[in-house]
Enzyme design. Sequence first.
Site, mmCIF file in Angstrom:
data_model
loop_
_atom_site.group_PDB
_atom_site.id
_atom_site.type_symbol
_atom_site.label_atom_id
_atom_site.label_comp_id
_atom_site.label_asym_id
_atom_site.label_seq_id
_atom_site.Cartn_x
_atom_site.Cartn_y
_atom_site.Cartn_z
ATOM 1 C CD1 TRP A 1 -1.672 12.749 -23.339
ATOM 2 C CD2 TRP A 1 -2.367 12.659 -25.462
ATOM 3 N NE1 TRP A 1 -2.014 14.032 -23.724
ATOM 4 C CE2 TRP A 1 -2.447 14.006 -25.015
ATOM 5 C CE3 TRP A 1 -2.737 12.378 -26.763
ATOM 6 C CZ2 TRP A 1 -2.886 15.050 -25.811
ATOM 7 C CZ3 TRP A 1 -3.177 13.420 -27.584
ATOM 8 C CH2 TRP A 1 -3.258 14.735 -27.112
ATOM 9 C CB THR B 1 -3.786 7.645 -12.650
ATOM 10 O OG1 THR B 1 -4.765 6.624 -12.404
ATOM 11 C CG2 THR B 1 -2.400 7.032 -12.642
ATOM 12 C CE1 TYR C 1 -1.068 11.569 -11.917
ATOM 13 C CE2 TYR C 1 -0.840 13.024 -13.814
ATOM 14 C CZ TYR C 1 -0.648 11.792 -13.212
ATOM 15 O OH TYR C 1 -0.017 10.793 -13.911
ATOM 16 C CG ASP D 1 -1.923 1.110 1.217
ATOM 17 O OD1 ASP D 1 -1.739 2.087 0.454
ATOM 18 O OD2 ASP D 1 -2.907 1.016 1.985
#
Length: 283
Positions: free
Chosen positions: A145, A57, A120, A31
């Site tokens: 991407w 993400t 992020y 974790d």
Amino acid sequence: MSILVFGKTGQVARELARHAGVTCLDRAAADLSKPGTCAAAIRAARPQAVINAAAYTAVDRAEEEEALASAINGTAPGEMAQECAALGIPFVSLSTDYVFSGIGETPWSPEDATGPLGAYGRSKLVGEQAIVAAGGAYAILRTSWVVSAHGNNFVKTMLRLGAERDHLTIVADQIGGPTPARAIAAACLDMVQQLAADPGKAGIYHFAGTPDVSWAGFAREIFAQAGLTCAVEDIPSSAYPTPARRPLNSRLDCSSLQTVFGISRPGWKTGLRDILNDLGETG
């Protein structure tokens, strides 16, 4: 070479798991939000190399969960890097074009000043800085991407929507290089092998598919290859607001990766064909 991979269900981790000698750890086994977990996992596994393919993400949700994102994307990779440096083994960690501001049209080089637009990107930059500070035989691989036959990504979303609708509006002012997860996995495996032989190759590198394209242009190619007749209408990012700002310029200069490691940019159109074949979606 025995390689320990943090991450198991993500796009790149799924591709890494296809290779011999690779052991992937899921959240139950490690974790990343809990300090000490990563170092303990590395010590227990005693691998010859480590790849970090795990990350927080959820770009939009990170605006409300920046502390959690920073723990997973920042503190944990730094801990991995420190343990790998102490053990004298190579470490490769994935990062993102979101560490940049997205201004202009010039491809970002690894040496360019960072300036993330949101939580992020900030969390990933914290991880990069911690890895560099740890030293050792490390490589940070910024990519963009990411697409594959696994999980949630743009290709799979477009295939679903393109089959349901005859017209879609897609952002056309964000430009970048779609990058097949399979190619990222191959690059990571090549890099850990080379770092083991030559730690002097340590540093920050970029890896993205070619040619650069807009999301709208990418969608058109997805529909063309899949045999879908859905029409694409270009729209600006301002017409599709999201909680987190996306960089308009996600172009990456990948020349140093070619020079140092001999790894070329993958052609995303070929990668797209492979993904569609995996999904059984070719037109």
